[in-house]
Design a protein around this motif. Structure first.
Motif, PDB file in Angstrom:
ATOM      1  N   ARG A 467      54.737  39.310  60.894  1.00 40.98           N
ATOM      2  CA  ARG A 467      54.772  38.707  61.627  1.00 40.98           C
ATOM      3  C   ARG A 467      52.880  38.876  61.762  1.00 40.98           C
ATOM      4  NH1 ARG A 467      58.531  41.319  64.455  1.00 40.98           N
ATOM      5  NH2 ARG A 467      60.620  40.375  65.019  1.00 40.98           N
ATOM      6  N   GLU A 470      51.533  35.734  59.248  1.00 43.02           N
ATOM      7  CA  GLU A 470      51.839  34.287  60.209  1.00 43.02           C
ATOM      8  C   GLU A 470      50.858  34.160  60.109  1.00 43.02           C
ATOM      9  OE1 GLU A 470      56.656  34.216  60.634  1.00 43.02           O
ATOM     10  OE2 GLU A 470      55.350  34.722  62.359  1.00 43.02           O
ATOM     11  N   ARG A 475      51.687  29.700  59.177  1.00 40.43           N
ATOM     12  CA  ARG A 475      52.936  29.959  58.245  1.00 40.43           C
ATOM     13  C   ARG A 475      54.211  30.348  58.958  1.00 40.43           C
ATOM     14  NH1 ARG A 475      49.798  28.274  54.236  1.00 40.43           N
ATOM     15  NH2 ARG A 475      49.457  25.657  53.441  1.00 40.43           N
ATOM     16  N   ARG A 476      54.671  30.312  59.020  1.00 45.24           N
ATOM     17  CA  ARG A 476      55.968  30.801  59.797  1.00 45.24           C
ATOM     18  C   ARG A 476      57.211  31.211  58.621  1.00 45.24           C
ATOM     19  NH1 ARG A 476      59.679  27.071  61.400  1.00 45.24           N
ATOM     20  NH2 ARG A 476      60.755  28.523  62.966  1.00 45.24           N
ATOM     21  N   LEU A 477      56.947  33.606  58.775  1.00 44.26           N
ATOM     22  CA  LEU A 477      57.335  33.320  57.886  1.00 44.26           C
ATOM     23  C   LEU A 477      59.157  33.803  57.973  1.00 44.26           C
ATOM     24  CD1 LEU A 477      54.612  35.641  56.998  1.00 44.26           C
ATOM     25  CD2 LEU A 477      55.721  32.953  55.785  1.00 44.26           C
TER      26      LEU A 477
END
Length: 516
Positions: A467, A470, A475-477
């Protein structure tokens, strides 16, 4: 004397004005008192008897069921008589026809009391029948409005689902009936409004209010907190931003303009933009175009590699191939459960289709590097369908490519290497070694527990590190999708992860083994 005058005044007001029972009956027409059951109960109490209301099927709608002459009831329901009365030493009974809203059917109101029906009792019954018919019509109108609203909402969802599977022709045909011109364009933007799930219906109504007929407003079938807006009008974005300003706690993410056939891509961009919107003062963000890895690869080699990788699907009928490709792309972009809700099919159907693609490509979708590379091929295939020349678009359908591109060749370009090192290098400044955690987490298929065993740390530590990466990587991981796959490709380009095995047991394919 004053008291006598006051009493006389009240008596005259009662005689000349509305009787008490009429006032009570009128009160039942107030917005807070419109209940058929309460009116029937009031009627029974006021007439000091028993009352019941049944519909044309004999179902008790309100009151207390009582034995009734079936022949009389049948005559009233058929319209042969409007009412009936009977009386003896055991009591008195009145049956009255109640017109139902559609005028085809009728109900029967029955009132039984010990005393005969005098003028007052008859007036009360007559006016109560009028009020009941009025409320029944109002209730049917309200129910019809709800049905219409629900049907319209379902139609909007159906149009979105057609756009998601790239069936723009059908989507336009369905939309033209209610929203002429809405989809008469080649490009559109997708916005996602995020708010409290309990307030979503209100947010939908507000969205419809500010967008009018300029947008397709849909309750997201996958996320209860999301409202999806597809629009071709530039002014809609500003209108939605004003809505966010008026509703604290809401977020707005928007896509870049995309062709209608790439609505699924635009939706992914809008969801990705929500992550940026969380840290923006105005809680709104539009997806920023950036150097995606596929744009840094050799175009001809990428097209050839994509055509060769997806060639096992070319033996399928066209509609089956298209169905498998769309489902797999959505399943990789989101999750099988979310993709199922977006497509309007069961999650087992999504999984079965993805397993078939997995089998045809002879690979393993539990491997994140495999998912990232197949997602790369599917995205490239969509780009080719969007506007490349005919020769390029036909390579995946039996053409003879001049080169035999390997995944390693695509990832070895200098521009891609520079991009990958810059992207992952952002993590080096964190003393927690986020880069090592992220690499282990990807190698473990995005499983925090397995990565924690490799790193000898707690699984919660792995999750916190991912988190934390990110916002650094922008970017959303945690959620599967394009952002994660870009980071996976960056690791492959820098050599920090081994290249996946694609088309296993096919010695003729360059990526059939790690060593190619």
């Amino acid at each position: 004397m004053a008291g006598q005058e006051g009493g006389l005044g009240r008596s005259r007001a009662t005689d000349a004005g509305t009787p008490t029972w009429a006032q009570e009956l009128l009160d039942h027409l107030r917005p807070t008192g419109r209940d058929v059951r309460r009116i029937v109960a009031w009627l029974a109490e006021t007439l000091q008897g028993t009352a019941s209301l049944q519909d044309h099927t004999g179902t008790l709608v309100a009151g207390t069921r009582m034995p009734l002459d079936e022949c009389l009831v049948a005559d009233i329901l058929a319209g042969r008589i409007a009412s009936a009365a009977s009386g003896d030493e055991d009591g008195h009974l009145r049956l009255v026809r109640i017109e139902e809203p559609n005028q085809t059917f009728a109900g029967v109101l029955a009132v039984a009391r010990q005393d005969p029906f005098d003028r007052r009792a008859s007036d009360i019954l007559t006016h109560t029948v009028q009020v009941l018919e009025l409320l029944l019509r109002a209730r049917e109108t309200t129910a019809a409005g709800r049905r219409l609203k629900r049907a319209t909402s379902d139609l909007r969802l159906a149009i979105l689902q057609l756009l998601m599977v790239e069936d723009t022709v059908s989507a336009r045909r369905v939309a033209a009936g209610l929203w002429p011109g809405l989809l008469d364009t080649e490009t559109a933007c997708v916005y996602v409004l995020e708010g409290d799930a309990a307030q979503r219906d209100r947010l939908v109504e507000e969205c419809l209010g500010v967008t009018g007929d300029r947008a397709l407003v849909v309750r997201c079938p996958a996320m209860d907190e999301h409202v999806i807006i597809v629009t071709t009008a530039d002014a809609v974005g500003e209108a939605l931003r004003s809505l966010v300003d008026r509703n604290p706690g809401t977020l707005l993410g928007g896509s870049s303009p995309q062709s209608l056939a790439r609505t699924a891509t635009a939706y992914g961009q809008a969801v990705s933009a929500l992550a940026v919107a969380r840290v923006q003062p105005d809680k709104a963000a539009v997806y920023a175009e950036r150097n995606h890895p596929e744009r840094l690869m050799d175009p001809a080699a990428l097209r050839e590699w994509t055509a060769r990788l997806l060639r096992p699907l070319d033996t399928l009928p066209h509609h089956t191939r298209a169905e498998l490709l769309v489902t797999t792309r959505l399943g990789l972009e989101f999750t099988a459960v979310s993709a199922a809700k977006v497509l309007g099919v069961s999650r087992n159907t999504v999984r079965a289709r993805m397993e078939r693609v997995e089998s045809l490509l002879r690979t393993d979708f539990t491997d994140l590097t495999v998912r990232a590379t197949v997602h790369l091929a599917l995205s490239t295939q969509v780009s080719l369908a969007d506007g490349q020349d005919g020769q390029d678009g036909q390579e995946g359908h039996g053409g003879t490519p001049q080169a035999r591109a390997r995944l390693g060749d695509l990832l070895a370009g200098p521009a891609l290497g520079t991009w990958a090192r810059e992207l992952l290098g952002r993590l080096d400044g964190d003393a927690r070694d986020l880069r090592r955690t992220l690499r282990s987490w990807i190698a473990a298929g995005g499983n925090a527990e397995r990565a924690a065993q490799t790193l000898a740390v707690h699984a919660q530590t792995v999750r916190e590190h991912v988190r934390s990466a990110e916002p650094v990587l922008e970017r959303r991981l945690i959620a599967s999708g394009s952002d994660l796959y870009e980071v996976v490709l960056a690791h492959l380009a820098t050599g920090e992860l081994e290249h996946p095995v694609l088309l296993r047991d096919d010695p003729g394919h360059p990526d059939a083994s790690v060593h190619g």
